[in-house]
Design an enzyme around this catalytic site. Structure first.
Site, short mmCIF file in Angstrom:
data_model
loop_
_atom_site.label_atom_id
_atom_site.label_comp_id
_atom_site.label_asym_id
_atom_site.label_seq_id
_atom_site.Cartn_x
_atom_site.Cartn_y
_atom_site.Cartn_z
N SER A 190 0.82 -1.22 0.00
CA SER A 190 0.00 0.00 0.00
C SER A 190 0.85 1.27 0.00
O SER A 190 0.45 2.29 0.57
CB SER A 190 -0.94 0.03 1.21
N ARG A 191 1.99 1.19 -0.59
CA ARG A 191 2.90 2.36 -0.69
C ARG A 191 3.39 2.84 0.67
O ARG A 191 3.83 3.98 0.81
CB ARG A 191 2.23 3.52 -1.45
#
Ligand SMILES: Cc1cc2nc3c(=O)[nH]c(=O)nc-3n(C[C@H](O)[C@H](O)[C@H](O)COP(=O)(O)O)c2cc1C
Length: 212
Positions: A190-191
């Site tokens: 999710s970055r």
């Protein structure tokens, strides 16, 4: 034109936490470099070298890391090249190892200095004959009119050094990047990536986590 904006992948690698890090960034680099080698990353010692001229105009190119230790990170090149001219007027540089397949990068920033002639010579002597000739063949970064010029010079050099003893060209040798900072980046889900910055602090290294 084919769209490329959808090109991305999610990183599913384990997060990196401060307790996993070596207190010494060169040791941390060694761990990651060995992992990059063991994972079969092609040319894991290829690094992007960023330099800038006196006016701050930046240029980057790939070079190969040939040695590293607590003193710094060594690469070899032509001392008349564009990068060498930039280093002469502005010794600050950055090297980046883009181990993208592992969702990792390491950026090292510092001052660049020439290594000793003896160190350059020792490495030059370890190169295969044709690579030694390669160091002679080209005035790197100068404009040439054709590839044929290189081929003719190469043939000439083969004859000139037919006995197999090739001296090191004077204008060829190593530079060492003496690190001021190291940044280790690990891509996460999710970055939510992990970034750790090492900076020198009174003879040892301070570690800070950076926002991704
Ligand atoms: C995989 C790879 C490895 C390279 N290794 C070196 C190297 O070790 N030394 C070098 O001078 N150039 C190397 N080059 C060529 C440089 O990227 C660059 O073209 C050259 O050094 C001239 O750069 P300059 O004009 O900015 O000085 C390599 C290129 C690639 C793609």
């Amino acid at each position: 034109m084919q769209p490329i904006h959808h090109l991305r992948r999610d990183y599913d690698h384990d997060p990196l936490s401060e307790v996993d890090l070596a207190p010494d960034p060169v040791m941390q680099f060694r761990t990651w470099f060995d992992e990059a080698r063991n994972e079969g990353i092609p040319e894991p010692n290829a690094m992007t070298l960023g330099t800038a001229d006196a006016k701050g105009r930046v240029s980057c190119r790939t070079v190969l890391l040939k040695a590293y230790d607590a003193k710094g990170f060594v690469f070899f090149t032509n001392y008349g090249s564009r990068k060498a001219h930039q280093i002469a007027v502005n010794p600050h540089a950055s090297i980046l190892f883009p181990w993208v397949a592992l969702a990792r990068q390491v950026e090292i920033a510092g001052r660049v200095e020439k290594i000793s002639t003896a160190e350059s010579l020792a490495y030059f002597m370890s190169r295969p004959f044709l690579s030694q000739l390669g160091a002679w063949v080209s005035d790197q970064s100068s404009v040439i009119s054709s590839r044929q010029i290189l081929l003719s010079k190469f043939e000439e050099l083969k004859v000139r050094f037919a006995n197999g003893e090739v001296p090191k060209p004077e204008g060829w040798g190593g530079f060492r990047v003496v690190p001021d900072t190291f940044e280790f980046w690990q891509g996460g889900q999710s970055r939510l990536h992990d970034r750790f910055l090492y900076t020198r602090d009174a003879g040892s290294w301070r570690i800070a986590r950076l926002a991704p």
